[in-house]
Design an enzyme around this catalytic site. Structure first.
Site, PDB file in Angstrom:
ATOM      1  N   GLU A 220       8.269  -8.432  -5.370  1.00  0.00           N
ATOM      2  CA  GLU A 220       7.043  -7.708  -4.430  1.00  0.00           C
ATOM      3  C   GLU A 220       6.792  -7.767  -3.431  1.00  0.00           C
ATOM      4  OE1 GLU A 220       4.349  -6.225  -2.396  1.00  0.00           O
ATOM      5  OE2 GLU A 220       3.259  -7.389  -3.227  1.00  0.00           O
ATOM      6  N   CYS A 254       0.717  -6.080   2.627  1.00  0.00           N
ATOM      7  CA  CYS A 254       2.276  -5.883   2.178  1.00  0.00           C
ATOM      8  C   CYS A 254       2.401  -4.594   2.677  1.00  0.00           C
ATOM      9  CB  CYS A 254       2.855  -6.443   1.311  1.00  0.00           C
ATOM     10  SG  CYS A 254       2.148  -5.629  -1.013  1.00  0.00           S
TER      11      CYS A 254
END
Length: 478
Positions: A220, A254
């Site tokens: 991720e 993110c």
């Protein structure tokens, strides 16, 4: 406080102990998995204040209210969702057996088997959430876990190490702490699966290390997640939502909106709306506002300042949103006011690197095709955001771009849906988790075929005859 680092021998010994326990105890029952989940929920509920205070200390200043929402409540939500659904997820999945054997009782099933021991490498930006949210899928799938949290959030990592040791045996969950050397050794352990959350640059090293043992990975990562404001977008509402996403955790997310495409004739209006949105969220200013989080450390503060200096030196228009005109050169932490860069050029660093801070470049555009073309000319992002009410334009954007996920008419929120898979694509990641997708990611999906009792397949064994050839010939046709 110095991290009590683990040696490679220590880590290998813990992994061996967990693997032996997994083999000794066999596949955990649903009740055992629920117990593991319940312990994690209890840990978070009981120690929420200590964890939020540790995160506050690690960041210099981090909003306690934000930590309660993103890291504590967000993690509990994922764990509860897994607890509610895991019995249903555990059931064998029916598949179709080949005709005509299915008519005689042949069966095809997929059994979800725990992989064993999962290595969890969690980052500093949401140090609790991005440790516990993966554990929802890890525990639901019946696995044990070894965790390597970030050295940047030292106090939070040490507290989690202590709390996990209080709530779980080392055979169930173990936390190892340390810097890059420990992280590199951890990545090279012979886990049954690794989930890494962090920078794309570090993911290359994790993947290489995992390759030595052919360990499967969930990565991720991040990237430059774009926003496209359509002509039909409600500009004020969009600005409020974009700036909320850009100022949450000071943009250290993110999935934070990294840059925004704004219709050319609305650029100035968007800047005004964004300024108003920040003033509304932080009416007393930013520097001493408990709701506004600091950049995590000097290194990242300097990195973000270098983006602004580079853009300024190359002629960019920079709009600092500073409602009370505060001086940020005199502060105990590393806060940076939200800053908009208008129409940056591609040679500016801010358009080349993932920003990971409260800086938002906005690019004027004249056609949706041009905006989509720009997105497609760059690495596939973790998230993409479209604002507007034009269904054909929305569908054009969604159908002609590739990203890990999408939120329409807001930012970030697709990651908050436990029933949607979360993950990237290409440079922004591989694999996905959350909800049932996390359960599947951390399970071995084992195919099981049960043959019919009657020996109906005798004709496919030698010696081959006319009956066999007729059967094969019947399958070789258009």
């Amino acid at each position: 406080m110095a991290l009590d680092t683990a040696s490679p021998n220590d880590m290998n010994a813990i992994l061996a102990k967990q693997k032996a326990a997994h083999l000794r105890d066999g596949i955990p029952s649903a009740e055992q998995r629920v117990e593991w989940l319940d312990r994690a929920i209890d840990l978070l509920v009981t120690h929420r204040t200590a964890l939020s205070e540790a995160m506050n200390a690690d960041f210099g200043h981090r909003s306690i209210d934000q930590s309660d929402f993103t890291d504590i409540a967000g993690s509990i939500g994922a764990l509860k969702f897994a607890k509610k659904n895991l019995k249903k997820w555990m059931k064998p999945e029916k598949r179709s057996a080949e005709f005509p054997l299915n008519l005689f009782g042949a069966k095809a099933r997929i059994h979800h088997q725990p992989k064993g021991v999962i290595g969890v490498i969690s980052p500093w930006n949401f140090p609790v959430n991005l440790t516990f949210t993966p554990l929802a899928g890890v525990f639901a799938a019946g696995n044990r876990a070894m965790i390597k949290p970030s050295e940047f959030t030292e106090q939070t990592s040490e507290l989690m190490k202590k709390l996990f040791a209080d709530y779980y045996s080392e055979e169930e969950v173990a936390v190892v702490t340390g810097g890059p050397d420990v992280g590199a050794a951890f990545s090279g352990l012979a886990f049954d699966h690794i989930i890494f959350t962090g920078a794309t640059s570090i993911a290359h090293h994790v993947m290489r290390a995992a390759a030595d043992n052919l360990v499967p990975l969930t990565l991720e990562l991040g990237g430059k997640s774009p926003v496209i404001l359509g002509e039909s977008a409600d500009l004020d509402k969009a600005a409020k939502r974009i700036m909320a996403g850009k100022t949450l955790n000071a943009g250290q997310i993110c999935l934070a909106p990294d840059y925004a495409f704004v219709p050319k004739d609305k650029t100035k209006d968007f800047v005004r709306a964004a300024t108003s949105a920040v003033e509304t969220m932080f009416p007393s200013g930013l520097k001493d506002n408990n709701d506004y989080t600091s950049v995590v450390n000097q290194r990242h503060f300097d990195r973000l300042q270098s983006y602004l200096e580079d853009a300024k030196s190359k002629g960019a228009e920079i709009v600092e949103i500073n409602p009370k005109d505060e001086h940020f050169d005199q502060q105990p932490h590393h806060k940076i006011p939200p800053t908009i860069i208008v129409d940056p050029t591609d040679d500016m660093k801010v358009m080349q690197d993932e920003i990971f801070g409260p800086i938002l470049p906005i690019k004027s555009y004249t056609s949706t095709q041009d905006a989509v073309g720009y997105v497609n000319a760059h690495a596939r992002p973790l998230g993409l955001y479209y604002f507007g009410e034009d269904a054909s334009e929305r569908d054009y954007v969604l159908n002609n771009t590739t990203s890990g996920g999408v939120t329409v008419n807001d930012v970030l929120f697709h990651v908050a849906q436990e029933d949607l898979p979360f993950g990237g694509v290409g440079p922004s990641g591989m694999g996905s988790y959350h909800g049932v997708d996390g359960f599947r990611e951390f399970s071995h999906r084992k195919s099981v075929y049960t043959q019919v009792g009657a020996d109906l397949l005798a004709m496919v064994r030698p010696p081959y005859g006319e009956k066999y050839r007729k059967q094969v010939q019947g399958r070789i046709k258009k």
